[in-house]
Design a protein around this motif. Structure first.
Motif, PDB file in Angstrom:
ATOM      1  N   VAL A 102       0.827  -1.206   0.000  1.00  0.00           N
ATOM      2  CA  VAL A 102       0.000   0.000   0.000  1.00  0.00           C
ATOM      3  C   VAL A 102       0.862   1.257   0.000  1.00  0.00           C
ATOM      4  O   VAL A 102       0.525   2.260  -0.637  1.00  0.00           O
ATOM      5  CB  VAL A 102      -0.997   0.001   1.180  1.00  0.00           C
ATOM      6  N   HIS A 103       2.005   1.224   0.695  1.00  0.00           N
ATOM      7  CA  HIS A 103       2.908   2.372   0.667  1.00  0.00           C
ATOM      8  C   HIS A 103       3.395   2.612  -0.760  1.00  0.00           C
ATOM      9  O   HIS A 103       3.415   3.749  -1.246  1.00  0.00           O
ATOM     10  CB  HIS A 103       4.102   2.149   1.591  1.00  0.00           C
ATOM     11  N   HIS A 104       3.777   1.544  -1.432  1.00  0.00           N
ATOM     12  CA  HIS A 104       4.269   1.643  -2.811  1.00  0.00           C
ATOM     13  C   HIS A 104       3.194   2.225  -3.727  1.00  0.00           C
ATOM     14  O   HIS A 104       3.484   3.061  -4.594  1.00  0.00           O
ATOM     15  CB  HIS A 104       4.683   0.254  -3.289  1.00  0.00           C
ATOM     16  N   MET A 105       1.948   1.810  -3.536  1.00  0.00           N
ATOM     17  CA  MET A 105       0.849   2.300  -4.373  1.00  0.00           C
ATOM     18  C   MET A 105       0.603   3.784  -4.160  1.00  0.00           C
ATOM     19  O   MET A 105       0.464   4.552  -5.119  1.00  0.00           O
ATOM     20  CB  MET A 105      -0.423   1.508  -4.074  1.00  0.00           C
ATOM     21  N   VAL A 106       0.522   4.186  -2.901  1.00  0.00           N
ATOM     22  CA  VAL A 106       0.244   5.594  -2.595  1.00  0.00           C
ATOM     23  C   VAL A 106       1.404   6.480  -3.039  1.00  0.00           C
ATOM     24  O   VAL A 106       1.197   7.544  -3.630  1.00  0.00           O
ATOM     25  CB  VAL A 106      -0.024   5.770  -1.082  1.00  0.00           C
ATOM     26  N   LYS A 107       2.604   6.030  -2.783  1.00  0.00           N
ATOM     27  CA  LYS A 107       3.795   6.808  -3.121  1.00  0.00           C
ATOM     28  C   LYS A 107       3.942   7.007  -4.625  1.00  0.00           C
ATOM     29  O   LYS A 107       4.366   8.074  -5.098  1.00  0.00           O
ATOM     30  CB  LYS A 107       5.032   6.075  -2.579  1.00  0.00           C
ATOM     31  N   ASN A 108       3.551   5.983  -5.400  1.00  0.00           N
ATOM     32  CA  ASN A 108       3.766   6.019  -6.846  1.00  0.00           C
ATOM     33  C   ASN A 108       2.479   6.184  -7.651  1.00  0.00           C
ATOM     34  O   ASN A 108       2.489   6.025  -8.870  1.00  0.00           O
ATOM     35  CB  ASN A 108       4.495   4.750  -7.287  1.00  0.00           C
ATOM     36  N   ASP A 109       1.381   6.504  -6.955  1.00  0.00           N
ATOM     37  CA  ASP A 109       0.098   6.743  -7.612  1.00  0.00           C
ATOM     38  C   ASP A 109      -0.308   5.553  -8.484  1.00  0.00           C
ATOM     39  O   ASP A 109      -0.611   5.701  -9.667  1.00  0.00           O
ATOM     40  CB  ASP A 109       0.157   8.019  -8.454  1.00  0.00           C
ATOM     41  N   LEU A 110      -0.326   4.364  -7.875  1.00  0.00           N
ATOM     42  CA  LEU A 110      -0.712   3.139  -8.560  1.00  0.00           C
ATOM     43  C   LEU A 110      -2.060   2.651  -8.036  1.00  0.00           C
ATOM     44  O   LEU A 110      -2.492   3.030  -6.942  1.00  0.00           O
ATOM     45  CB  LEU A 110       0.352   2.057  -8.350  1.00  0.00           C
ATOM     46  N   TYR A 111      -2.704   1.774  -8.812  1.00  0.00           N
ATOM     47  CA  TYR A 111      -4.076   1.385  -8.475  1.00  0.00           C
ATOM     48  C   TYR A 111      -4.294  -0.116  -8.625  1.00  0.00           C
ATOM     49  O   TYR A 111      -3.591  -0.798  -9.357  1.00  0.00           O
ATOM     50  CB  TYR A 111      -5.060   2.123  -9.386  1.00  0.00           C
ATOM     51  N   THR A 112      -5.312  -0.585  -7.895  1.00  0.00           N
ATOM     52  CA  THR A 112      -5.776  -1.949  -8.070  1.00  0.00           C
ATOM     53  C   THR A 112      -7.166  -1.900  -8.691  1.00  0.00           C
ATOM     54  O   THR A 112      -7.969  -1.015  -8.382  1.00  0.00           O
ATOM     55  CB  THR A 112      -5.807  -2.716  -6.730  1.00  0.00           C
ATOM     56  N   VAL A 113      -7.432  -2.825  -9.592  1.00  0.00           N
ATOM     57  CA  VAL A 113      -8.730  -2.931 -10.259  1.00  0.00           C
ATOM     58  C   VAL A 113      -9.660  -3.725  -9.360  1.00  0.00           C
ATOM     59  O   VAL A 113      -9.319  -4.829  -8.927  1.00  0.00           O
ATOM     60  CB  VAL A 113      -8.588  -3.645 -11.613  1.00  0.00           C
ATOM     61  N   THR A 114     -10.829  -3.187  -9.073  1.00  0.00           N
ATOM     62  CA  THR A 114     -11.734  -3.808  -8.101  1.00  0.00           C
ATOM     63  C   THR A 114     -13.146  -3.915  -8.661  1.00  0.00           C
ATOM     64  O   THR A 114     -13.666  -2.939  -9.215  1.00  0.00           O
ATOM     65  CB  THR A 114     -11.784  -2.969  -6.812  1.00  0.00           C
ATOM     66  N   PRO A 115     -13.790  -5.070  -8.532  1.00  0.00           N
ATOM     67  CA  PRO A 115     -15.169  -5.201  -9.027  1.00  0.00           C
ATOM     68  C   PRO A 115     -16.163  -4.584  -8.048  1.00  0.00           C
ATOM     69  O   PRO A 115     -15.973  -4.658  -6.833  1.00  0.00           O
ATOM     70  CB  PRO A 115     -15.357  -6.715  -9.105  1.00  0.00           C
TER      71      PRO A 115
END
Length: 322
Positions: free
Chosen positions: A219-232
């Motif tokens: 989650v740190h990596h996602m927030v820091k690098n503006d990345l996302y997970t695809v969610t149904p």
């Protein structure tokens, strides 16, 4: 012909939940074409030895998959090392993977959703994972969105898929760098958008001088690098491990009351190209802004959070002596 991603399941001593997890996977059409890796860690305490032996005997009987590969170390590795040991084996042969812990059950179209998602988003630099679970299960969702997906910055470990190249880009985060990030207003604001619990959870890591591993690192990596997970919007998985019997979770009434038969209702899905207007952190925000989270933030605002963690550790040590 689609090349199906291997499935990676982690288990410790919960045989009943593992059986439910495997049975739900066997209900997916794609299971017969999928390789199943099962990581069964060794006991870290003597009272667990018999349970783990039962788990490993069951693993030897599993069928319905293209191949079943048990990973059974002789010594206890712990969650983080066991995960990375198995991942290293998987990445020697595969470019993608689907992950589940033993307490996750899935919908009959879960593997279809994961594999098609991996193919659809493989070249999208903004997407780091495909999530099977959605916190939308606790809310009323407009019927027009039932087949749609949304994007969130919060990592969800309850059934996900990802790519070797995207996962190996993550580096180990130092505590000094984490401390700097938690003193950066823009980073904290982004954390708070997906739940006010994360800031104090990271602060606890600093207090205990524990490195970030797995979910925290993701989650740190996602927030820091503006990345996302695809969610149904319509969840494809559910966690049955919030019954208080797991090694890391306490009983959660919100989860134990959920009717898991709802997963049997196959719901069509449709992927779409990433766009900012489909970012939705609302469900994560609402589910994680609990009274406990708010209390911790209050303690932090008046400078008592670290003292609260100190008292909590004293309480844990006192309980062990009883």
């Amino acid at each position: 012909m689609m090349k199906y991603a291997p499935i990676f399941v982690m288990v410790y001593d919960r045989l009943d939940s593992l059986k439910r997890c495997i049975e739900s996977l066997q209900n997916c059409e794609e299971s017969s074409e999928s390789i199943l890796y099962i990581s069964s860690d060794a006991a870290y305490r003597s009272q667990d030895v018999e349970k783990i032996e039962s788990v490993r005997k069951y693993i030897q009987t599993i069928s319905g998959f293209k191949k079943v590969i048990p990973i059974t170390p002789k010594e206890n590795l712990g969650l983080n090392k066991a995960y990375h040991f198995a991942i290293d084996l998987i990445f020697k042969e595969h470019e993608t993977y689907i992950f589940l812990e033993d307490d996750i059950i899935v919908a009959p179209d879960f593997l279809k959703f994961m594999n098609e998602g991996l193919e659809f988003y493989k070249n999208d630099a903004k997407i780091i994972s495909i999530s099977g679970f959605s916190h939308s299960v606790f809310f009323d969702v407009d019927s027009s969105l039932q087949s749609d997906v949304y994007y969130t910055n919060r990592w969800c470990p309850w059934g996900f898929a990802s790519w070797k190249d995207k996962m190996t880009r993550m580096s180990t985060l130092s505590l000094e760098q984490l401390k700097q990030d938690l003193n950066t207003k823009s980073f904290v604001n982004k954390l708070d958008e997906i739940g006010i619990d994360l800031y104090t959870a990271f602060q606890r890591k600093l207090y205990k001088k524990e490195p970030l591993v797995l979910d925290y690192n993701f989650v740190h990596h996602m927030v820091k690098n503006d990345l996302y997970t695809v969610t149904p919007y319509k969840t494809k998985t559910f966690n049955i491990g919030n019954d208080g019997y797991g090694t890391r979770t306490k009983k959660n009434e919100k989860f134990t009351k959920f009717d898991t038969t709802a997963l049997n209702q196959i719901n069509p899905f449709q992927f779409s190209e990433f766009s900012k207007d489909k970012i939705n952190n609302t469900f994560n925000f609402l589910c994680n802004n609990t009274r406990t989270s708010k209390l911790k933030r209050l303690l932090n605002s008046i400078g008592l959070l670290q003292f609260g963690y100190y008292l909590h550790e004293i309480k844990k040590k006192w309980r062990k002596r009883k």
